[in-house]
Design a protein around this motif. Structure first.
Motif, short mmCIF file in Angstrom:
data_model
loop_
_atom_site.label_atom_id
_atom_site.label_comp_id
_atom_site.label_asym_id
_atom_site.label_seq_id
_atom_site.Cartn_x
_atom_site.Cartn_y
_atom_site.Cartn_z
N ASN A 79 1.19 -1.11 -0.09
CA ASN A 79 0.03 -0.15 -0.09
C ASN A 79 1.05 1.37 -0.27
O ASN A 79 0.30 2.28 -0.47
CB ASN A 79 -0.74 -0.12 0.61
CG ASN A 79 -1.54 1.03 1.28
OD1 ASN A 79 -2.46 1.65 0.25
ND2 ASN A 79 -2.23 1.55 2.15
N LEU A 82 2.12 1.61 -3.52
CA LEU A 82 1.55 2.39 -3.81
C LEU A 82 0.61 3.29 -4.55
O LEU A 82 0.89 4.03 -5.09
CB LEU A 82 -0.06 1.24 -4.27
CG LEU A 82 -1.06 1.20 -5.47
CD1 LEU A 82 -0.29 1.12 -6.79
CD2 LEU A 82 -2.57 -0.20 -5.27
N LEU A 83 0.92 3.67 -3.12
CA LEU A 83 0.93 5.10 -3.13
C LEU A 83 1.50 6.07 -3.09
O LEU A 83 1.60 7.39 -3.32
CB LEU A 83 0.26 5.22 -1.05
CG LEU A 83 -1.46 5.26 -0.81
CD1 LEU A 83 -1.19 5.44 1.22
CD2 LEU A 83 -2.09 6.28 -1.41
N SER A 85 3.73 5.54 -4.81
CA SER A 85 3.47 6.02 -6.72
C SER A 85 2.66 6.88 -7.78
O SER A 85 2.43 7.36 -8.49
CB SER A 85 3.66 4.80 -7.82
OG SER A 85 2.26 3.60 -7.27
N TRP A 86 1.41 6.00 -6.82
CA TRP A 86 -0.22 7.36 -6.95
C TRP A 86 0.33 8.35 -6.81
O TRP A 86 -0.13 9.58 -7.57
CB TRP A 86 -1.05 6.83 -5.79
CG TRP A 86 -2.55 7.16 -6.50
CD1 TRP A 86 -2.83 6.95 -7.70
CD2 TRP A 86 -3.08 7.65 -6.09
NE1 TRP A 86 -4.18 8.15 -7.42
CE2 TRP A 86 -4.22 8.47 -6.16
CE3 TRP A 86 -2.81 8.96 -4.45
CZ2 TRP A 86 -5.09 9.88 -5.47
CZ3 TRP A 86 -3.68 9.46 -3.95
CH2 TRP A 86 -5.06 9.83 -4.41
N ALA A 89 2.36 9.75 -9.77
CA ALA A 89 2.42 10.14 -11.14
C ALA A 89 1.45 11.40 -11.85
O ALA A 89 1.54 11.68 -11.20
CB ALA A 89 1.22 9.05 -11.17
N CYS A 94 -3.08 9.69 -13.49
CA CYS A 94 -4.47 9.21 -12.07
C CYS A 94 -5.64 10.51 -11.75
O CYS A 94 -4.30 11.49 -10.68
CB CYS A 94 -3.38 8.34 -11.25
SG CYS A 94 -2.35 7.28 -11.25
N ARG A 96 -6.83 12.83 -8.62
CA ARG A 96 -6.35 12.92 -7.49
C ARG A 96 -7.72 13.25 -6.62
O ARG A 96 -7.90 14.11 -5.91
CB ARG A 96 -5.57 14.02 -6.87
CG ARG A 96 -4.40 13.81 -7.18
CD ARG A 96 -3.10 13.63 -7.47
NE ARG A 96 -1.53 13.90 -7.84
CZ ARG A 96 -1.03 12.87 -8.63
NH1 ARG A 96 -1.67 11.40 -9.46
NH2 ARG A 96 0.44 12.51 -8.40
N GLY A 100 -6.52 7.58 -1.91
CA GLY A 100 -5.60 7.29 -2.50
C GLY A 100 -6.30 5.66 -3.42
O GLY A 100 -7.76 5.82 -3.01
N PRO A 101 -5.94 5.12 -4.13
CA PRO A 101 -6.17 4.35 -4.67
C PRO A 101 -7.02 3.23 -4.36
O PRO A 101 -7.70 2.21 -4.73
CB PRO A 101 -5.14 3.75 -5.54
CG PRO A 101 -3.73 3.72 -5.06
CD PRO A 101 -4.19 4.58 -4.14
N ASP A 184 -2.85 15.32 0.54
CA ASP A 184 -3.06 14.36 -0.64
C ASP A 184 -2.13 15.03 -1.81
O ASP A 184 -0.86 15.27 -2.54
CB ASP A 184 -3.55 13.17 -1.39
CG ASP A 184 -3.86 11.61 -0.14
OD1 ASP A 184 -3.06 11.85 0.55
OD2 ASP A 184 -4.86 11.09 -0.51
N THR A 185 -2.94 15.85 -2.92
CA THR A 185 -3.02 16.72 -3.60
C THR A 185 -2.81 18.24 -3.22
O THR A 185 -1.93 19.09 -3.81
CB THR A 185 -4.07 16.93 -4.37
OG1 THR A 185 -5.40 17.87 -3.77
CG2 THR A 185 -4.37 15.77 -5.10
#
Length: 196
Positions: A79, A82-83, A85-86, A89, A94, A96, A100-101, A184-185
Motif C-alpha cells: 500500500n 502504491l500510494l 507511485s500514485w 504519477a 490518475c 487525485r 488513494g487508490p 494528498d494533492t
C-alpha cells in the motif's frame, strides 16, 4: 504525505518483525522470527538464530501470528509503495481524489497487525517459551519481560489504524459550493452544489 508515512511505518514494522526482543529474560530473548541467547551478565556476546520458515517456528499459535503479521506487513508495504507511485504519477494519469487508490487496505493492515499481536502471546505456553521464560503460560510471560520489539509493533498497529483517517479529504461549504481540502494533492477543488 500518507504514502511517506505508510512507507516509514512499513520500515519500522519490518524492524520490529525481525527483532529478537519481543520477550526477553536475563539470558535469552525471542521475537516472531528470531531469537538470541547470551551468557549471564554478558549481553554483548550474543548468539542469534532465525526461524527460516513457518515449519521451524515451535508453536502453532506462533505460526499463525507470524503468518498474520507478515501478511499485514506485506499489505502495508504494498500500500505504501502504491500510494507513493500514485502521488508521484503525472496528474493526467490518475485523478487525485479521496485517500488513494485502495483505502480499504489500510484498515486491513491495522486489523491484521492487531490480530497478529493478540495471537502471539498464546505462544508463551509453548515448550520453547517455557524453557526460555520459565513458568510462562498463555498471556503470562513468567520470568520474561516485554521487549522493545513488541512495544514497537503495538505502536505501529496504533499508527496503522490511524492511517485511514489521515488521508480522508475534509469538506466544507462556502456560498453554495463544496470545497474539498485534500492533503494528498494540496489543492482546493471547487465542486458545484448538487440540488437534493
Amino acid at each position: 504525505m500518507v504514502g511517506a508515512l505508510g512507507l516509514s511505518l512499513a520500515c519500522i514494522s519490518a524492524l520490529s518483525l525481525i527483532s529478537p526482543a519481543w520477550f526477553q529474560s536475563h539470558t535469552f530473548s525471542f521475537g516472531v522470527l528470531t531469537y538470541c541467547s547470551w551468557p549471564r551478565g554478558d549481553s554483548w556476546n550474543q548468539s542469534c538464530g532465525t526461524f527460516r520458515s513457518l515449519e521451524d517456528i515451535p508453536d502453532f499459535a506462533w505460526k499463525v501470528s507470524a503468518a498474520i503479521l507478515l501478511g499485514g506487513w506485506l499489505l502495508l508495504a504494498f500500500n505504501a509503495v502504491l500510494l507513493l507511485s500514485w502521488a508521484l504519477a503525472p496528474i493526467g494519469l490518475c485523478p487525485r481524489r479521496g485517500s488513494g487508490p485502495m483505502p480499504g487496505v489500510k484498515a486491513a493492515v491495522a486489523t491484521a497487525t492487531i490480530v497478529g499481536l493478540l495471537v502471539f502471546p498464546v505462544s508463551l505456553a509453548s515448550p520453547f517459551a517455557k524453557e526460555a521464560c520459565r513458568a510462562s503460560s498463555v498471556y503470562r510471560s513468567g520470568q520474561c519481560q516485554l521487549g522493545w520489539g513488541y512495544v514497537t509493533a503495538i505502536l505501529n498497529a496504533v499508527l496503522a489504524s490511524l492511517l485511514p483517517t489521515i488521508g480522508w479529504p475534509r469538506r466544507t461549504k462556502v456560498q453554495g459550493r463544496t470545497i474539498v481540502f485534500s492533503g494528498d494533492t494540496e489543492k482546493i477543488i471547487l465542486m458545484p452544489e448538487m440540488s437534493k
